[in-house]
Design an enzyme around this catalytic site. Sequence first.
Site, mmCIF file in Angstrom:
data_model
loop_
_atom_site.group_PDB
_atom_site.id
_atom_site.type_symbol
_atom_site.label_atom_id
_atom_site.label_comp_id
_atom_site.label_asym_id
_atom_site.label_seq_id
_atom_site.Cartn_x
_atom_site.Cartn_y
_atom_site.Cartn_z
ATOM 1 C CD GLU A 1 -2.951 -1.040 0.116
ATOM 2 O OE1 GLU A 1 -3.341 0.085 -0.244
ATOM 3 O OE2 GLU A 1 -3.332 -2.093 -0.416
ATOM 4 C CB SER B 1 -47.840 -28.501 40.251
ATOM 5 O OG SER B 1 -49.168 -28.933 40.007
#
Length: 748
Positions: free
Chosen positions: A161, A439
């Site tokens: 780059e 329950s």
Amino acid sequence: MPLILTGLAGLALYAVHLDQVIRQKFEGQRWALPARVFARPLELYTGAALNPRRLSEALDRLGYTRDEPIGAGSYNIRGTRMIVYTRGFQFWDSVEPPRKVNVQFDGQQIAGLHTDEGELPLLRLEPEFIGGFYPASNEDRLLLRLDEVPQALVQALLTLEDRDFYRHHGVSMRAIARALWADLRAGAVVQGGSTLTQQLVKNYFLTADRTVWRKLTEAMMAVLLETHYDKNEILEAYLNEVFLGQIGTRSVHGMAQGAMLYFGRPLGELDASQLAMMAAMVQAPSYYDPRRHPQRATARRNLALRLLAEQGLLTPDQAAAEQAKPLRVVKRTALTLARYPAFLDLVRRQLQRDYPEDVLRNEGLRIFASMDPAVQAAAEAAATSQGEQIAAQRRLPKLQMAAVAADIATGEVLALVGDRDPRFDGYNRALDARRQIGSLAKPAVYLTALEQPERFNLASRLDDRRMSVRLPNGQSWRPRNSGDDYRGDVSLLQALAESRNSATVALGLQVGVPAVLKTLRSLGVGRELPAVPAVMLGAVELTPLEVTRMYLTLAAGGFRLHLRAIHAVTDKDGKPLASYPLSVEQKLDPGSVFLVNTALQEVARNGTARALGRVLPGINVAGKTGTTNDSRDSWFAGFTGNTVAVVWMGLDDNGETGLYGASGAMRVWADMIGRLPASPLTLAEPQGIQWVQGPKGPWLPAAQCPGGFGIPVFDGGAPPGAVPCGSRSAPSPEEEDDESWRWFRKLF
């Protein structure tokens, strides 16, 4: 001339403005950093219940490679031992250094830990990353200092780059000329002339618009940036800013997160070919995406390696060897969106009590959560496999579920599932689905009674017949047993084990509804409850998390622990900000809770959950099934020696499912517990309890009693005719004709 001077003056003023923009934004905190959430770390020590397979699974989740362990993040198995080269990690309370550890196993547990320096008492692996809270920009990054970046990556990046990076002053005329010449030769735009500094300016300060004015602004800002900051600082910023990919709507920036995205490993553990791939992608991450375009990615990577060889940074043989390697990109990554959405939702809600939303999203907090990846994996696998089977068998395609698991000793939430699809990021049923619990409320009735040992014990007789209860409004309420099955006279233990509604209501009316409501509050129910008899049968709406709090109090022997999903929080640099310590408060008498828990073991042995004995042999769990009217909700809540877990199944529209607690939720619960290391439940017997035998049963397994059976009672609270175990022989044959003894024989 005046026009030129005016233009130059305007340009100068614009440059001053750009200089202010650069200095204001580039100094201080340069990025909004997401909060990162980590799971509970796996701790290794001598005697820990862990075998090589489970440790291998944990290391695989962390991205370790199974190879010769010559560097951090690798391991190997050699017979009954494993060689693990760990990564270092900064926890909230200490720093765990990277080291090579020899882990010796003896069957299903660790027999010893050794390093070159000698025996190691404790090893904490780095915690698994489980998710984050991201900025409004939806950018994900993990900052690195330049000295933490492998030199091979820097060399590859500059080679591809910006070879003149350390020689230019922000703009490189040589790079522009070289790019122009390459474009002319190719007849197309094939190479850019921007320096790394210009790329940083474009990504950090500007947009990607292709206009002359934007390029001019970019060049001016690049020069200004290099005027104020040195090359290494600019390079470090570039390495943390560069865009490398996308996960859904979230963009991944910086080399650190890029390495995790593509290779599932920290940047420092990548080899030369992987680092070359990272540098190669910078030019066009979408075009060179190694998952979607492996051929392009390979060609670009190999170009980077060839250029490194041409510059003498790699030998020809080294470059050829690296070029021959496959890409080795992971299919899935820890950065995947919504990996544990329900659990992260719980973490977020608990954090919002202490931190504003902008701090959670922008300050880079490091959050150490309580989630145990192994327990979470077991819960998810059970939800998926059993959920699909039950939905198919019952022809209920929209059947939903939720599950919560917590550590009994600490109250830490270990796992949480909010949907039959554990990856669904939406309505969190574990936290938000308020459903009648059926329950599951019954233990509160029996606990209330057993707190009065002068009146009740496990052998007390209850009336299990059809009944009609007159309500204050003049109406009548008629509780019914499942299947209209009534036994007339049953013991308290039998009534709870078989979940008998009429007997439970008969008992609850004796102790009083207000007393039962008080017990429910002591168990951890914080909601306002209606003072009606139907509460005793679960006519109260709670979320799975709230039910977990109830049963955690039972599992902890009457001590109420604060359910927490977070252990500690630090800032981005590891400085401790907050801790969430263990919070314990005794709310119920340990003796009464012991008696109820003993009965809940009988639920799993011979009552409504007796199928657990076949599915989980030898674990000796305690639990309770729950089913609401017309089988709209299926529940199971239970605990082993170290884990309490709750599962709910039902339909979002509250429709009928045809499922009971045992045929729905209990199957998921058993599957989940069966995937974890066995931890049998052994109840700690508090002071003031004795085991007795006598003419009135029923009997429970008791090694200390003649014949191996008895019942626990408070001192001085034995049923008539009973005597302490050891003071007389087992019941005579005549005594065996008692109805309760016949019930016991029937169960077998």
